[in-house]
Design an enzyme around this catalytic site. Structure first.
Site, mmCIF file in Angstrom:
data_model
loop_
_atom_site.group_PDB
_atom_site.id
_atom_site.type_symbol
_atom_site.label_atom_id
_atom_site.label_comp_id
_atom_site.label_asym_id
_atom_site.label_seq_id
_atom_site.Cartn_x
_atom_site.Cartn_y
_atom_site.Cartn_z
ATOM 1 C CG HIS A 137 -18.183 -10.116 49.830
ATOM 2 N ND1 HIS A 137 -17.423 -10.367 50.508
ATOM 3 C CD2 HIS A 137 -19.089 -9.434 49.973
ATOM 4 C CE1 HIS A 137 -17.606 -9.705 51.448
ATOM 5 N NE2 HIS A 137 -18.539 -8.753 51.084
ATOM 6 C CD GLU B 272 -21.548 -3.697 52.320
ATOM 7 O OE1 GLU B 272 -22.021 -3.303 52.577
ATOM 8 O OE2 GLU B 272 -20.765 -4.960 53.206
#
Length: 219
Positions: free
Chosen positions: A12, A92
Site C-alpha cells: 500500500h 497486516e
C-alpha cells in the site's frame, strides 16, 4: 491447472501511521487512511501496472484495511477486466489494539534481537503466525488455478511483511533468509513471473538489511 503469467505483490501507499506512529494510540490500524503522498505513490503504481497488464484480465485480492482499499482504488484498473475480492488473510501483522508508540518502539528493538519471524508481539502476532495464514491463503489461491478461465494475472494489494512472507512460503526460503530482508517501500511491488519451465522467478530481490545467519545445527 492454469497458472497465471504474473503474480504481483503490491505494498500500500504511505499511510497516516507510516507518517506519524503516534496515531496508532487513538486510531485503529485497519482504519488509517493514505496520506497525500500515499495516494500519489498508489497512482504511480497504477500507471505501471496498467501498462504491464494491458488488455489482460486480473484477479485481485485486497487486504481488508482502509489503506489497501484506497491503494487499490487509486490504481484505477479497468473494472471490466478486474475481479476484486477482499482477503482478510492478507492483512497486516497484528500489533494489538490501541498501540502505545513508546512500547512499540521497545518491542521493535526486542524483535530485532529475538528474531523477526519468531518474536510474538505482546498483544498481537509473530511473523510465524502471519506465515501460517499466508500459507492458508496460498492453498486457496492454488485451488483457484483449477478454473480453466482463470485470469493470466494475479494482484495482491497487501503489506510489506506479508509480501516477504508470501515469497518465503512460495520460494521455500529459510527463516534466516526471511529475517535478512527489508520490506519494500510504500507503493512498491514485486512480480512473480512464470518462466517457460513452469517455475516462477521474482523480478527483483528485496533489499537486505543484514547477512543471513543460519539456524542449522552448525550455524
Amino acid at each position: 491447472m492454469v497458472r497465471p503469467r504474473r503474480i504481483v505483490l503490491l505494498r500500500h501507499g504511505e499511510s497516516e501511521g507510516n507518517a506519524d506512529d503516534t496515531l496508532y494510540e487513538r486510531v485503529p490500524d485497519h482504519a488509517l487512511h493514505l496520506t497525500e503522498q500515499g495516494w500519489r505513490q498508489a497512482k504511480q503504481a497504477g500507471d505501471r501496472l496498467r501498462a504491464m497488464f494491458g488488455e489482460e484480465r486480473v484477479s485481485a485480492y485486497v487486504s481488508p484495511y482502509r489503506r489497501t482499499h484506497q491503494t487499490f482504488k487509486a490504481l484505477d484498473l479497468d473494472p471490466r477486466r478486474v475481479r476484486m475480492r477482499e482477503e482478510p488473510r492478507l492483512r497486516e501483522q497484528d500489533w494489538g489494539n490501541w498501540q502505545d508508540a513508546q512500547d512499540v518502539r521497545k518491542q521493535k528493538v526486542n524483535r530485532d534481537a529475538y528474531g523477526h519471524f519468531f518474536y510474538r508481539l505482546a498483544q498481537g502476532e509473530s511473523g510465524a503466525d502471519v506465515y501460517d495464514r499466508v500459507g492458508a491463503f496460498l492453498e486457496s489461491l492454488h485451488r483457484s488455478f483449477e478454473d480453466p478461465d482463470h485470469p493470466p494475472n494475479v494482484l495482491l494489494v497487501t503489506h510489506g511483511l506479508t509480501m516477504r512472507l508470501f515469497c518465503m512460503r512460495w520460494f521455500h526460503w529459510s527463516v534466516a533468509e526471511f529475517e535478512s530482508l527489508s520490506n519494500p517501500g510504500n507503493g512498491e511491488f514485486r512480480t512473480l513471473v512464470l518462466e517457460s519451465g513452469g517455475r516462477y522467478r521474482l523480478d527483483r530481490p528485496f533489499e537486505r538489511w543484514c547477512t543471513p545467519e543460519s539456524y542449522d545445527a552448525t550455524g
